[in-house]
Design an enzyme around this catalytic site. Sequence first.
Site, short mmCIF file in Angstrom:
data_model
loop_
_atom_site.label_atom_id
_atom_site.label_comp_id
_atom_site.label_asym_id
_atom_site.label_seq_id
_atom_site.Cartn_x
_atom_site.Cartn_y
_atom_site.Cartn_z
CD GLU A 169 -2.97 -1.03 2.33
OE1 GLU A 169 -2.96 -0.03 3.08
OE2 GLU A 169 -3.85 -1.91 2.41
CD GLU A 352 -3.36 -5.75 4.37
OE1 GLU A 352 -4.18 -4.89 4.76
OE2 GLU A 352 -2.13 -5.57 4.37
C1 FCB Z 1 -4.22 -1.89 5.69
C2 FCB Z 1 -2.82 -2.18 6.16
C3 FCB Z 1 -2.74 -3.18 7.27
C4 FCB Z 1 -3.88 -3.05 8.25
C5 FCB Z 1 -5.20 -2.96 7.55
C6 FCB Z 1 -6.39 -2.84 8.46
O1 FCB Z 1 -4.27 -0.62 5.14
O2 FCB Z 1 -2.04 -2.67 5.10
O3 FCB Z 1 -1.47 -3.07 7.86
O4 FCB Z 1 -3.65 -2.02 9.10
O5 FCB Z 1 -5.21 -1.89 6.66
#
Ligand code: FCB
Length: 452
Positions: A169, A352
């Site tokens: 990110e 994620e």
């Molecule tokens: C993302 C991050 C991760 C975590 C989630 C909830 O942006 O990559 O580290 O904090 O959000």
Amino acid sequence: MSIRLHAHSPLLNEAFCFGVATASFQIEGGIEHREPCNWDVFCQQPGAIADQSDGAVACDHFHRWKEDFALIKSLGVDAYRMSISWPRVMDANGQLKQEGVNYYIEQLDWLNANNIKPFITLYHWDLPQHIEENGGWLNRETAYLYEQYVDAITQAFGDRVYSYATFNEPFCSAYLGYELGIHAPGITGTKNGRTAGHHLLLAHGLGMAVLRKNAPNALCGIVLNITPTYPASDSAEDIAAAKMADQILNQWLFQPVLAGSYPEAVLTEPEGAAPPVEEGDLALISTPIDFLGINYYTREVYQSAEGELYQAVPEKTLPLTDMGWEVFPQGLTDVLVDLHQRYTLPPLYITENGAAMPDTLQNGEVMDTDRAEYIQTHLQAVENAMQQGVDIRGYFAWSLLDNFEWAEGYVKRFGIVYVDYQTQQRTLKYSGRCYQALLTERRQSERQEQRA
Ligand code: FCB
């Protein structure tokens, strides 16, 4: 409530990779065994972290990783996504720190010995503080320091790594860290955000070239987050506002990586804030990747507003997670299909996805049926995108453990495993048990098919 997929779901194909994800600063602690990083310093700023906490102990994973890895194994996952702490493995002179390198090598060897694919993120936001003090990602030089770090650490790891992501990110590092100032290092201004973003992307391009040389057999790419943007109404103005937000907040990073150019709005709005592109940068940034990691949590709705390019609608209409984020699985399908139509994509992994929920530990149990449902509906959304032709190869639940949720501290819990921060006791939540059951069932049906 359980997490179930229908018998013919492509997600149950054995080639589809299920995993859990974490990041170094959020879980490790063990700060006396590494150099300081930007987040250590940011946490000390008054008001920076909601509960005034820091990463000094976190989940104490540095000392408890074997216990945590046994938990990962008990889930039956195919892969574990974790990040390397740059300040743990490299000193201020650019020399590898053997203790830190050995710490990760032991983990990689454990994962490989237990048939769990290591998905390694080389940078999940913890920048060595001495580099931050030299301008951090505002300084082009940082991209070359990153290149040296990647070169050294990937040589040390040899062929132990299944997959490398150069960055997690870059949007958050650049926009939250250098434009809004709500993440480390807490700097503000659009020009700063765009500058940091460009140097992060440049570092990604430089890193990819090193990975090709040092890890020719690894699956290499980058992880980008995306929040699909929807118009508040059918009016042409609101539709234009949502499109503009998408260009500036999402395509800002997707387009250079996937198509070698910045969106027009990023180059021109506002004047003087264009990324500092030098000759050859975009060719490097868009070098082919083997996979693209997608992090998805929620959507955002936009409307037009006098004197602004777009304005996020503050009222939320859908059920919310504990972060105040709307639960909107359809957004995941929409955004995957949209990316597929817009670009020539490499295979995708959902690196994620998950939710913070107001968990309570009662009689030794956390009955987070809300999180189980979140995961269930988002897996369905992934399947729907696959049915529309998107090539998706895996899904990682965020997160294995409750952990340090950046500016929110320890208050927001994303884990499928509950962490009692007083005792460091781990408790598999109901959602974790459902995830485990899904993976166990999948293995059983594979075995039955092999026998048949
Ligand atoms: C993302 C991050 C991760 C975590 C989630 C909830 O942006 O990559 O580290 O904090 O959000």
